[in-house]
Write an enzyme that holds these catalytic residues in place. Sequence first.
Site, PDB file in Angstrom:
ATOM      1  N   VAL A  21       0.831  -1.208   0.000  1.00  0.00           N
ATOM      2  CA  VAL A  21       0.000   0.000   0.000  1.00  0.00           C
ATOM      3  C   VAL A  21       0.867   1.261   0.000  1.00  0.00           C
ATOM      4  O   VAL A  21       0.588   2.225  -0.720  1.00  0.00           O
ATOM      5  CB  VAL A  21      -0.973  -0.010   1.208  1.00  0.00           C
ATOM      6  CG1 VAL A  21      -1.838   1.247   1.211  1.00  0.00           C
ATOM      7  CG2 VAL A  21      -1.854  -1.256   1.179  1.00  0.00           C
ATOM      8  N   GLY A  43      -0.517 -14.294  -4.039  1.00  0.00           N
ATOM      9  CA  GLY A  43      -0.289 -13.169  -3.119  1.00  0.00           C
ATOM     10  C   GLY A  43      -1.579 -12.583  -2.574  1.00  0.00           C
ATOM     11  O   GLY A  43      -1.553 -11.575  -1.884  1.00  0.00           O
ATOM     12  N   LYS A  53     -13.628  -4.739   9.334  1.00  0.00           N
ATOM     13  CA  LYS A  53     -14.239  -3.777   8.413  1.00  0.00           C
ATOM     14  C   LYS A  53     -15.707  -3.531   8.788  1.00  0.00           C
ATOM     15  O   LYS A  53     -16.178  -2.393   8.765  1.00  0.00           O
ATOM     16  CB  LYS A  53     -14.116  -4.283   6.969  1.00  0.00           C
ATOM     17  CG  LYS A  53     -12.658  -4.310   6.490  1.00  0.00           C
ATOM     18  CD  LYS A  53     -12.494  -5.087   5.191  1.00  0.00           C
ATOM     19  CE  LYS A  53     -11.044  -5.121   4.736  1.00  0.00           C
ATOM     20  NZ  LYS A  53     -10.792  -6.099   3.671  1.00  0.00           N
TER      21      LYS A  53
END
Length: 425
Positions: free
Chosen positions: A14, A187, A205
Site C-alpha cells: 500500500v 499473493g 471492516k
Amino acid sequence: MKKVGVALLGLGTVGGGTYRILKNNHDSIKKNYGVDLEIRHILEKDMTKARALGVDESIISCDINNIINDAEIKIVAEFFGGIEPAKSFLIKCLLAGKSIVTANKEMFSKYWHELEAAAKKGKAGLYFEASCVGGVPIIRTLTQSMQGNNILSLMGIVNGTTNFILSKMADEGLAYADVLKEAQSLGYAEADPTADVEGFDSMYKLSILSSLAFHTKVPLDKIYREGISKIDKIDIEYGKKFGYALKLLAIGKKQGGKIEARVHPAFVPSSHPLAAVKGSFNAVHIIGDNVGDIMLYGRGAGDLPTGSAIVSDIVFAARQDKHRHATFNNLTDKVSDRGFSKDFCCEYYIRMTVKDVPGVIAAISSAFAKNSISINSIQQQVQGQNASIIFMIHKTGERGIKKALEAIRVINTVESIDALIRVEE
Ligand code: NDP
Ligand code: HSE
C-alpha cells in the site's frame, strides 16, 4: 498555493502504491485541488523497497521523531499493518497536531476510540477510507453522502481473498484447500491466511462500517463471526442447483432500534447484485430509507486501488480547516449489550447424513417442529446405507435453529450434520 508536508509509514504494497500515485499525480492534484503535497519523510526498514521506487534515500529512516519534529509535516499516512508500533506512532502524531490517514483496519477497529481521543486533543484529523474495501469509496459515501437517510442495512463482500476462493470453488468445482494454495501463490492470501479465511478481516471492516452507518459504536465483541474454512465444494454445487451463490458476507442491520452485525458465509440468490461479484472484487450493498438500494463495487485490495483511497484521504485532510470526528460516542470499546440484537433471523440450508431407515425424516421434522421451525423443502439422495438430506428452512431465529440441531445431533439415525449455511434474500 497551500503547501502540505506528508509522511508515509511503510513502503510495502500500500505504501508503494501511495508513493507512486503521489508522485505521478502531484501536478494534477495541485492544479485540481489547490494543494501542493510534498513527501517529506518515510519510515521503512527495507531500503531495497525505497530504491525500487526511486525514493530519495535521505528522507528514509525508522525514527518517528524525524516526523514529529518536522513542523511542515501535517499529514501522516500509515501502512505498517499490525498493532504496534503503528498505534503508538499514530497517537504521537495526532497529539502533535498531525492528521493521520490509515489503511490498518485491525488496529483502527480495535483502537479507534484511543486514536479519536488523541485526534481531539491534538485538533487533528482521523481518516481511514482505505481501511475498508480498499479503493471503493465506502467511508466517504457513509459519512458524506447519506445524511438524508437512516441506513437500514449494509451487506457486503469486503474481503477479496475469500471471494477469490469461493468464486474459484464455484466456477471450477475445486476444493477449498486447493484454491487456498493458489490464492497464497498469487499473493492474495497471506502465508498465515487466518485473518482472511476465518472472517476476522471482514469483522474489522464491519465494525468500522456499521458504526458509521448506524451512528453507534459497534465493537468487535458485538459481531458474530464465522469463516469459510469449513466450506465443502458440494454445498456450493447444491446451492447453485437451488439458484444461489455462496459469499462471505459482512452484514449490519438495524431493526426495531437494535443493531445486528455478523460475518459468515451465506447463500444469496443468483439474481442478487452481490452474486455477480467475482474473484478478488469487493462490493457493498446499502439500503437507506429514502434513497433505497445503493451498491458500490470495485477493488478491495492492491497497491494502486488502496493507494487511491489513501491519496483521496490525504487530499481531503489537506483541504480541511477543521477536522470532524465520529457522530457517535466513541470514548470506549466497552459498549453495553442494550442496543444490540441477541438473535438474528435467516433462512437456512442444512445438509445432514442419516441412516436410510424408516422414521428418520419424521424424527428430524419433529425436532424442528418442537422449536417452531418450518421446513420449506427437503431433498434426499440415497448413498448406499446412508442418505444425504438437504433441508431448506423458512426464515427463523438462529437460536431456535441451534437448539433444534442439538436435538437432531443425538438422534441415533443421524450420522452427522454436515453443513449449516444461512440464506440472505
Ligand atoms: P506490507 O507488509 O506490504 O507493507 C508494510 C511495510 O511496512 C513493509 O515494508 C514493512 O517492512 C514496513 N514496516 C512495518 N513496520 C515497520 C517499522 N516499525 N519501521 C519501518 N518499516 C516498517 O503490508 P501492506 O502494504 O499489504 O499492508 C499495510 C496495511 O494496509 C495493513 O494494515 C493492511 O491490512 C492494510 N491494507 C492492505 C491492503 C493490501 O491490498 N495489501 C488493502 C487494504 C488495507 P518489513 O517488510 O521489512 O517488515
Ligand atoms: N486481505 C484483505 C483482502 C486485503 O483479501 O481483502 C484488503 O483489506
